[in-house]
Write an enzyme that holds these catalytic residues in place. Sequence first.
Site, mmCIF file in Angstrom:
data_model
loop_
_atom_site.group_PDB
_atom_site.id
_atom_site.type_symbol
_atom_site.label_atom_id
_atom_site.label_comp_id
_atom_site.label_asym_id
_atom_site.label_seq_id
_atom_site.Cartn_x
_atom_site.Cartn_y
_atom_site.Cartn_z
ATOM 1 N N LEU A 51 0.884 -1.124 -0.180
ATOM 2 C CA LEU A 51 -0.180 0.078 -0.181
ATOM 3 C C LEU A 51 0.931 1.227 0.161
ATOM 4 C CD1 LEU A 51 -3.264 0.567 2.154
ATOM 5 C CD2 LEU A 51 -1.558 2.155 1.918
ATOM 6 N N ALA A 74 0.071 8.058 -3.827
ATOM 7 C CA ALA A 74 0.562 7.443 -4.963
ATOM 8 C C ALA A 74 0.004 7.928 -6.300
ATOM 9 C CB ALA A 74 0.167 5.829 -4.859
ATOM 10 N N SER A 108 0.914 10.748 -7.733
ATOM 11 C CA SER A 108 1.754 11.631 -8.248
ATOM 12 C C SER A 108 2.923 11.403 -7.777
ATOM 13 C CB SER A 108 1.297 13.332 -7.753
ATOM 14 O OG SER A 108 2.412 14.148 -7.919
ATOM 15 N N ASP A 110 -4.658 8.003 -2.492
ATOM 16 C CA ASP A 110 -4.218 9.280 -2.763
ATOM 17 C C ASP A 110 -5.607 10.000 -2.209
ATOM 18 O OD1 ASP A 110 -1.831 10.675 -4.558
ATOM 19 O OD2 ASP A 110 -3.731 12.137 -4.060
ATOM 20 N N VAL A 143 -5.441 10.674 4.233
ATOM 21 C CA VAL A 143 -4.586 9.800 5.192
ATOM 22 C C VAL A 143 -4.749 10.436 6.739
ATOM 23 C CG1 VAL A 143 -2.938 8.750 3.742
ATOM 24 C CG2 VAL A 143 -2.341 10.900 4.814
ATOM 25 N N SER A 159 12.291 13.594 4.983
ATOM 26 C CA SER A 159 12.882 14.619 4.166
ATOM 27 C C SER A 159 14.179 15.057 4.634
ATOM 28 C CB SER A 159 12.121 15.894 4.218
ATOM 29 O OG SER A 159 12.482 16.973 3.498
ATOM 30 N N TYR A 161 6.444 21.669 8.437
ATOM 31 C CA TYR A 161 7.075 20.642 7.799
ATOM 32 C C TYR A 161 8.251 20.005 8.248
ATOM 33 C CZ TYR A 161 8.613 18.071 3.351
ATOM 34 O OH TYR A 161 8.905 17.314 2.244
#
Length: 275
Positions: free
Chosen positions: A9, A13, A15, A36, A62, A170, A182
């Site tokens: 899963l 997904a 993009s 998505d 999500v 990230s 972020y």
Amino acid sequence: MRLKGKVALVTGAGSGMGRAMAERFAAEGAAVVVVDRDTAAAQTTLDRIGGEAHGMARGCDVADSAAVGRLHEEVAMRWGRLDILVNNAGIGQVPGDGFEHYQVRAAERGRQLAAGETPTVHTDMIVDLNDAGWQRVVDVNLNGTFYCSREAVRLMTRAGVGGAIVNIASVSALSGEGPLSYCASKAAVLGLTRCLARDLGPRGIRVNAICPGPTRTPMMQSISEEWARSLERAIPLGRMAEPEEIAAAALFLVSGDGRQMTGQTLSVSGGMAMI
Ligand SMILES: NC(=O)c1ccc[n+]([C@@H]2O[C@H](COP(=O)([O-])OP(=O)(O)OC[C@H]3O[C@@H](n4cnc5c(N)ncnc54)[C@H](O)[C@@H]3O)[C@@H](O)[C@H]2O)c1
């Protein structure tokens, strides 16, 4: 066919790197649940990997715990198992959260850093960031990772097959360069990764994180060209990553090749972050 017989899963997904992972996993033989918040984009990804015979596409936010629960029930009904989860869905900012001011100042700061100067520009992100902006980014990047991981682990333990989870963080989580919400949410994802890895290792469930550096995806198009150029100058290999290069790292972590890896953070950033 390193993932033959596996069910994977991938969130976000529809993009960018999520789509690249769905395509790579499918090419390696996995059935892929393409998730998505943009249902049409998820369907497009599923079509690219060969349609319903190779997985399913679902529109799901999500950050919506109940919807994530329903999604995993559907997976349980169709396959009775889940082997791989990639928590890839993520956002950098939301409109009106002060990001517009930040971008201009961050580009100048990036230019100074790339030129080897001590930065004199202050982004003062915290001054402009409103509650809703903070919450939405944390809801998607951190809470979404928690909700999906919880449901996936319930399913993995129910099926008793072990599994692998990859969390997409990230380089911003390591450097502190980026929007406040972020950086904070992505750094928290690394903590969640380590805690889960320790806890779930004895169950045969491995949990790792990837810290992508700047990667050529639609998300990158939301930042100014000037800022993108300043980011690229700070990459030792001299260029942004392609989504397929992040997918290759994810494949390593979820496949048998990565079977001794858990609790790790892989920086796939052209050397931007060295850990
Ligand atoms: N592109 C980069 O340079 C870069 C660098 C470091 C980390 N990342 C991280 O990589 C991940 C993928 O980013 P990308 O560059 O492919 O971005 P992208 O914007 O191209 O794709 C992200 C996808 O996630 C979906 N999404 C967003 N919020 C969602 C939600 N609440 N529920 C379900 N789906 C949702 C979007 O609809 C989109 O299809 C993100 O977590 C991002 O933070 C990206």
